[in-house]
Motif scaffolding. Structure first.
Motif, PDB file in Angstrom:
ATOM      1  N   LEU A   1      -4.671  -0.012  -6.607  1.00 42.35           N
ATOM      2  CA  LEU A   1      -3.650   0.993  -6.335  1.00 42.35           C
ATOM      3  C   LEU A   1      -4.147   2.340  -6.846  1.00 42.35           C
ATOM      4  CD1 LEU A   1      -0.570  -1.107  -7.520  1.00 42.35           C
ATOM      5  CD2 LEU A   1      -1.682  -1.133  -5.294  1.00 42.35           C
ATOM      6  N   PHE A   2      -5.183   2.881  -6.170  1.00 41.02           N
ATOM      7  CA  PHE A   2      -5.885   4.022  -6.739  1.00 41.02           C
ATOM      8  C   PHE A   2      -5.175   5.351  -6.546  1.00 41.02           C
ATOM      9  CE2 PHE A   2      -7.795   2.545  -2.771  1.00 41.02           C
ATOM     10  CZ  PHE A   2      -7.570   3.631  -1.933  1.00 41.02           C
ATOM     11  N   ASP A   3      -4.235   5.450  -5.612  1.00 43.45           N
ATOM     12  CA  ASP A   3      -3.446   6.670  -5.488  1.00 43.45           C
ATOM     13  C   ASP A   3      -2.106   6.322  -4.858  1.00 43.45           C
ATOM     14  OD1 ASP A   3      -3.910   6.338  -2.783  1.00 43.45           O
ATOM     15  OD2 ASP A   3      -5.182   8.101  -2.572  1.00 43.45           O
ATOM     16  N   VAL A   4      -1.272   7.327  -4.629  1.00 48.00           N
ATOM     17  CA  VAL A   4       0.082   7.070  -4.151  1.00 48.00           C
ATOM     18  C   VAL A   4       0.057   6.430  -2.768  1.00 48.00           C
ATOM     19  CG1 VAL A   4       0.294   9.412  -3.213  1.00 48.00           C
ATOM     20  CG2 VAL A   4       2.347   8.116  -3.760  1.00 48.00           C
ATOM     21  N   ASN A   5      -0.888   6.824  -1.919  1.00 45.47           N
ATOM     22  CA  ASN A   5      -0.978   6.221  -0.593  1.00 45.47           C
ATOM     23  C   ASN A   5      -1.320   4.735  -0.687  1.00 45.47           C
ATOM     24  OD1 ASN A   5      -0.525   8.585   1.092  1.00 45.47           O
ATOM     25  ND2 ASN A   5      -2.503   9.313   0.356  1.00 45.47           N
ATOM     26  N   ALA A   6      -2.265   4.415  -1.561  1.00 43.95           N
ATOM     27  CA  ALA A   6      -2.656   3.019  -1.727  1.00 43.95           C
ATOM     28  C   ALA A   6      -1.502   2.189  -2.284  1.00 43.95           C
ATOM     29  CB  ALA A   6      -3.878   2.920  -2.636  1.00 43.95           C
ATOM     30  N   ILE A   7      -0.751   2.763  -3.203  1.00 39.69           N
ATOM     31  CA  ILE A   7       0.374   2.032  -3.799  1.00 39.69           C
ATOM     32  C   ILE A   7       1.409   1.687  -2.732  1.00 39.69           C
ATOM     33  CG2 ILE A   7       2.296   2.202  -5.426  1.00 39.69           C
ATOM     34  CD1 ILE A   7       0.476   3.993  -7.169  1.00 39.69           C
ATOM     35  N   VAL A   8       1.838   2.697  -1.972  1.00 44.40           N
ATOM     36  CA  VAL A   8       2.854   2.463  -0.943  1.00 44.40           C
ATOM     37  C   VAL A   8       2.325   1.511   0.121  1.00 44.40           C
ATOM     38  CG1 VAL A   8       4.261   3.566   0.837  1.00 44.40           C
ATOM     39  CG2 VAL A   8       3.913   4.708  -1.364  1.00 44.40           C
ATOM     40  N   ALA A   9       1.077   1.719   0.551  1.00 41.68           N
ATOM     41  CA  ALA A   9       0.500   0.872   1.599  1.00 41.68           C
ATOM     42  C   ALA A   9       0.408  -0.582   1.160  1.00 41.68           C
ATOM     43  CB  ALA A   9      -0.880   1.405   1.983  1.00 41.68           C
ATOM     44  N   HIS A  10      -0.105  -0.823  -0.051  1.00 46.83           N
ATOM     45  CA  HIS A  10      -0.273  -2.196  -0.532  1.00 46.83           C
ATOM     46  C   HIS A  10       1.076  -2.896  -0.713  1.00 46.83           C
ATOM     47  CE1 HIS A  10      -4.514  -3.032  -1.201  1.00 46.83           C
ATOM     48  NE2 HIS A  10      -4.678  -1.773  -1.562  1.00 46.83           N
TER      49      HIS A  10
ATOM     50  N   ALA B   1       2.273  -6.102   1.469  1.00 49.59           N
ATOM     51  CA  ALA B   1       2.628  -7.387   0.861  1.00 49.59           C
ATOM     52  C   ALA B   1       4.013  -7.851   1.320  1.00 49.59           C
ATOM     53  CB  ALA B   1       2.584  -7.264  -0.661  1.00 49.59           C
ATOM     54  N   LEU B   2       4.967  -6.925   1.404  1.00 51.36           N
ATOM     55  CA  LEU B   2       6.325  -7.296   1.823  1.00 51.36           C
ATOM     56  C   LEU B   2       6.385  -7.666   3.300  1.00 51.36           C
ATOM     57  CD1 LEU B   2       8.405  -4.597  -0.074  1.00 51.36           C
ATOM     58  CD2 LEU B   2       8.282  -7.033  -0.593  1.00 51.36           C
ATOM     59  N   LEU B   3       5.521  -7.039   4.114  1.00 60.05           N
ATOM     60  CA  LEU B   3       5.529  -7.289   5.559  1.00 60.05           C
ATOM     61  C   LEU B   3       4.395  -8.215   5.973  1.00 60.05           C
ATOM     62  CD1 LEU B   3       6.136  -3.610   6.720  1.00 60.05           C
ATOM     63  CD2 LEU B   3       7.823  -5.422   6.597  1.00 60.05           C
TER      64      LEU B   3
ATOM     65  N   ALA C   1       5.486   2.751   9.531  1.00 62.06           N
ATOM     66  CA  ALA C   1       5.973   2.573  10.903  1.00 62.06           C
ATOM     67  C   ALA C   1       6.374   1.122  11.149  1.00 62.06           C
ATOM     68  CB  ALA C   1       4.891   3.006  11.893  1.00 62.06           C
ATOM     69  N   ALA C   2       5.600   0.188  10.614  1.00 61.62           N
ATOM     70  CA  ALA C   2       5.925  -1.231  10.776  1.00 61.62           C
ATOM     71  C   ALA C   2       7.239  -1.579  10.098  1.00 61.62           C
ATOM     72  CB  ALA C   2       4.791  -2.090  10.207  1.00 61.62           C
ATOM     73  N   PHE C   3       7.523  -0.921   8.985  1.00 62.89           N
ATOM     74  CA  PHE C   3       8.785  -1.174   8.290  1.00 62.89           C
ATOM     75  C   PHE C   3       9.975  -0.813   9.181  1.00 62.89           C
ATOM     76  CE2 PHE C   3      12.232  -0.574   5.322  1.00 62.89           C
ATOM     77  CZ  PHE C   3      11.993  -1.509   4.321  1.00 62.89           C
ATOM     78  N   VAL C   4       9.819   0.247   9.975  1.00 60.82           N
ATOM     79  CA  VAL C   4      10.914   0.712  10.826  1.00 60.82           C
ATOM     80  C   VAL C   4      10.952  -0.022  12.160  1.00 60.82           C
ATOM     81  CG1 VAL C   4      11.883   2.731  11.999  1.00 60.82           C
ATOM     82  CG2 VAL C   4      10.821   2.986   9.749  1.00 60.82           C
ATOM     83  N   TYR C   5       9.781  -0.224  12.773  1.00 59.17           N
ATOM     84  CA  TYR C   5       9.732  -0.750  14.151  1.00 59.17           C
ATOM     85  C   TYR C   5       9.260  -2.203  14.218  1.00 59.17           C
ATOM     86  CZ  TYR C   5      10.071   4.198  15.393  1.00 59.17           C
ATOM     87  OH  TYR C   5      10.482   5.500  15.521  1.00 59.17           O
TER      88      TYR C   5
ATOM     89  N   VAL D   1       0.759   3.429   8.950  1.00 53.78           N
ATOM     90  CA  VAL D   1       0.999   2.264   9.819  1.00 53.78           C
ATOM     91  C   VAL D   1       2.041   1.340   9.204  1.00 53.78           C
ATOM     92  CG1 VAL D   1      -0.055   0.192  10.796  1.00 53.78           C
ATOM     93  CG2 VAL D   1      -1.275   2.371  10.900  1.00 53.78           C
ATOM     94  N   MET D   2       1.938   1.105   7.900  1.00 53.10           N
ATOM     95  CA  MET D   2       2.886   0.201   7.258  1.00 53.10           C
ATOM     96  C   MET D   2       4.296   0.787   7.257  1.00 53.10           C
ATOM     97  SD  MET D   2       0.921  -2.221   6.835  1.00 53.10           S
ATOM     98  CE  MET D   2       2.327  -3.197   6.363  1.00 53.10           C
TER      99      MET D   2
END
Length: 820
Positions: A120-129, A133-135, A180-184, A177-178
């Motif tokens: 989780l090296f930055d904020v983008n990596a944290i949110v993406a990971h 994991a949830l999706l 967008a996947a959360f919404v669609y 992408v993640m």
């Protein structure tokens, strides 16, 4: 597609988000003890917790990034906390060592995933990971083409696919992408890959950037039919993906019978233009087919509507067949006459590109940053900073180990600076080269970080970065001067495996050399082989050719033949000695060039010019090579590959010597988008393509355009060129006499680091000069300190013959280094 438990989780998001905004501590990282943290977990609610020692300062950077991620994760109903591991309270998640601290993702009190902090090296990596994991059950990660084909087959007639490629997990594109996947994700099947081979297998050559394709599988009822695919062209950001998917949901074609200025669609709301195909009752079916074809071509870029001219509410000029409406409010519609679908597409795409340029210019004017010399390179390095490079494939060299490691063996050495963006970007290419050569080469690959060993770099005449040098025992080091990329450097190394020029000892061996059989494994790296033919007594010219071959070593294969029976080859190929034979292996042709009284530098220039293509595709990389010829450019601009008939006409004109005073070339706007900006400098708006222009860069700056109403045929082109030569054609514009300059001055970095070192201008030595040691170099600089030094390009220009192809009148202009 969705698990029932996570569906319930999504349903509660809106309520959770409202509650979040009511909290006073929104966006701040909570600090709890293990006992307190586990007591706050709620069934079905996701939570990310970082367990760390309360007194550990080592992860302050990670905690800053984690704090930045609190707000975006809360927007998705995911809480974030820092859990302080204290001696009084023990937890199995705390670990035994300070360096083993991890972040954990829970749903309720159920552990879903654990993350080491460096993941989780930055904020983008944290949110993406976390979202990945949830999706995990909804976003399918695949690695082979077979996986993609199986998903596509299973969803035909059921649901469409959003297929995305990202370079690595945790990048900003992966996060987009993640999100967008959360919404669609309940509507479309999201598929993700990081495999470049998979991206290439579906027809995409650009593997450097992230991509998203929309597979229209829901409408496919025939299981043998492939799903139609639409590529999202803008960069992968959350907003761009949202806009792209919304256009995929909109009707492909809408039929209207009202004033185009009054029509409102989702495309306008998303900032996209509208294209109206004008139809009438008599040609309705054909017009509708055309409109549908245009709609598929412009899907995601513009809305397409079929406008009925017969309606009493529509007042359209009689000649117009296309109506174009911009997304901006208050801009009047444009009535156009376009009889080709490609012209309609070009009209929309040029408008989009102009808007992008204007936005970029506005941003540049609003916030100029003169401290950034190459922001794109710096951004790439920053984005890949956590990518672990297999540095062990190269040898790290210091001042103490240089002589024993490098000088004593055949080595390639990269001199770089660990603090410089370009160096770090090229280091990745250098490691990729090491991967390609692993187990197949005896050449040692080494690297020197000049930030640590500036004295060593100075002794090796390295004062700018990055620099690659080849060292062979008993020979002078050779500097690599090609493009900073893996493939070009690989070519340089492979061609250096043989000594150049190669000494040919028999006519049979010479024939094998010319046919590509003697060095068959190197033909893929050098499509042209050069053979010098000399009588045994031609000592001086043989020495000059040998010197030229050494200069070109690593870039082209050269050979020399000077035996008593050399006349056999001379007579066979109609070559007057001394001469060069050029074997073009792709075309299967061998041509001869005389070499009477040619010194080494002229031979290098002759061979270099002979390697140039007759009708090349101009790119950012090869443009400087052709500009050095100091001739006007005859450029065919094309959107994609050119028509074979156009190429045939150009090659015929070149063969008949009608283009000797020009450089005929073509530019593909798809491969080289900078061409749009070039055309924008010539014309007020992007003209219909294909288009031919002549640009007289080096004397006058005039730009001439081939008449758009004439077919691109040999006879028409020849007549037009004769009119140009006679001064009967008017130019469309004159380019300003401005030079190419870097945004900031270049620096001698090592001199800046070593204040005690003497200050002298840094300049690359000519390619054919031997490298000298630092003391000799300093002495030369001192001896010539009083002489005014001109830019290297200006010095070269003095030795080139300028073209007098155009008649110049009035005041002369200098355009030696100006933009196209």
């Amino acid at each position: 597609m969705m698990s029932s438990s996570f569906n319930l989780f999504r349903v509660g998001i809106s309520f959770v988000m409202m509650c979040i905004f009511c909290k006073s501590a929104v966006g701040s990282l909570s600090e709890l003890s293990p006992q307190k943290y586990f007591s706050t977990l709620q069934p079905g609610k996701a939570s990310l917790a970082y367990f760390c020692q309360a007194d550990s300062p080592r992860n302050s950077v990670f905690l800053e990034e984690l704090n930045e991620a609190v707000k975006p994760l809360q927007d998705y109903g995911i809480s974030v906390a820092k859990v302080n591991c204290v001696k009084e309270e023990t937890s199995r998640y705390c670990g035994k060592e300070k360096d083993s601290m991890k972040a954990y993702l829970f749903r309720g009190n159920i552990l879903l995933r654990e993350f080491p902090p460096d993941t989780l090296f930055d904020v983008n990596a944290i949110v993406a990971h976390v979202l990945f994991a949830l999706l995990f059950n909804e976003v399918k990660y695949i690695s082979t083409l077979e996986d993609l084909q199986n998903i596509e087959s299973a969803l035909k007639g059921k649901a469409s696919i959003a297929f995305s490629y990202v370079r690595a997990i945790g990048t900003p594109e992966h996060r987009a992408v993640m999100e967008a996947a959360f919404v669609y994700g309940t509507t479309y099947q999201f598929v993700l890959t990081t495999e470049t081979a998979l991206l290439e297998s579906i027809g995409t050559e650009d593997i450097k950037n992230a991509h998203l394709y929309f597979f229209h599988c829901k409408q496919v009822l025939d299981l043998t039919e492939q799903c139609r695919r639409t590529l999202m062209e803008p960069p992968l950001t959350t907003l761009n993906i949202h806009r792209f998917i919304k256009t995929m949901e909109a009707p492909l074609l809408t039929e209207v019978a009202e004033d185009p200025q009054q029509v409102s669609t989702v495309h306008l709301q998303l900032g996209l233009p509208l294209v109206f195909i004008v139809s009438q009752q008599a040609t309705y079916e054909a017009d509708r087919r055309t409109a549908e074809w245009v709609a598929w071509r412009l899907l995601g870029k513009a809305g397409v509507l079929l406008l009925l001219r017969d309606s009493s509410e529509v007042d359209i000029p009689q000649h117009a067949n296309v109506v174009f409406r911009r997304a901006e409010e208050g801009v009047p519609v444009e009535f156009l006459v376009l009889h080709d679908v490609d012209l309609i597409i070009s009209r929309v795409e040029s408008n989009m590109h102009i808007e992008e340029i204007q936005e970029d210019e506005d941003e540049d004017m609003a916030s100029p940053d003169m401290d950034i010399q190459d922001d794109e390179v710096a951004e790439t390095v920053y984005r890949d900073r956590k990518r672990r490079l297999p540095l062990e494939l190269t040898v790290e060299v210091t001042e103490e180990t240089f002589n024993t490691t490098v000088v004593a063996s055949d080595s390639i050495v990269l001199f770089y600076a660990g603090w410089q963006a370009v160096s770090m970007a090229f280091l990745q290419s250098y490691i990729d080269l090491a991967i390609k050569l692993k187990g197949t080469s005896t050449m040692l690959l080494a690297r020197v970080n000049c930030a640590d060993w500036s004295d060593l770099c100075t002794k090796q005449n390295v004062t700018e970065f990055p620099v690659v040098k080849m060292y062979k025992e008993g020979e002078t080091p050779v500097s690599y001067t090609g493009m900073l990329g893996t493939e070009d450097l690989l070519k340089f190394i492979q061609l250096n495996r043989i000594s150049c020029p190669v000494n040919i000892t028999s006519v049979q061996e010479a024939e094998e050399y010319l046919n590509g059989e003697l060095h068959k494994d190197l033909i893929s790296y050098s499509s042209v082989s050069v053979l010098g033919l000399f009588s045994p007594n031609m000592t001086t010219v043989k020495e000059d050719f040998t010197e030229a071959g050494n200069c070109l070593k690593g870039y082209v294969i050269t050979g020399i033949y000077s035996e008593e029976d050399v006349l056999i080859l001379s007579n066979k190929y109609a070559a007057t000695l001394p001469a060069l034979l050029l074997a073009r292996h792709k075309e299967g042709k061998i041509e001869s060039i005389p070499l009477a009284n040619s010194p080494a530098q002229d031979i290098v220039q002759i061979i270099t010019n002979a390697l140039l293509e007759t009708f090349p595709e101009i790119t950012v990389e090869n443009l400087p090579i052709y500009l050095r010829l100091q001739k006007p450019l005859l450029i065919l601009f094309s959107e994609g590959s050119i028509n074979p008939q156009y190429k045939k006409a150009m090659l015929k004109l070149a063969k008949d010597k009608h283009l000797d005073s020009l450089i005929p070339c073509w530019l593909n706007l798809q491969n080289t988008p900078a061409g749009r900006g070039i055309l924008q400098a010539y014309f007020d708006a992007l003209p219909p393509l294909p288009l031919i222009v002549v640009v007289n860069l080096h004397s006058g700056g005039q730009v001439f355009a081939f008449p758009s109403d004439q077919a691109i045929k040999e006879q028409n082109l020849l007549l037009w060129l004769k009119k140009l030569e006679a001064g009967l054609e008017s130019h469309i514009t004159v380019l300003p006499a401005q030079e190419w300059k870097p945004p900031l001055p270049a620096y001698d970095f090592l001199s800046m680091m070593d204040a005690a070192a003497s200050h002298h201008p840094t300049r690359k030595d000519p390619e054919c000069t031997k490298e000298t040691d630092a003391s000799e170099k300093d002495k030369k600089q001192e001896d010539k300190s009083a002489i005014r030094k001109e830019p290297i390009e200006t010095l070269r220009i003095k030795h080139w013959n300028r073209s007098n192809w155009f008649k110049e009148g009035g005041k002369s202009f200098t355009h030696d280094n100006k933009e196209l």
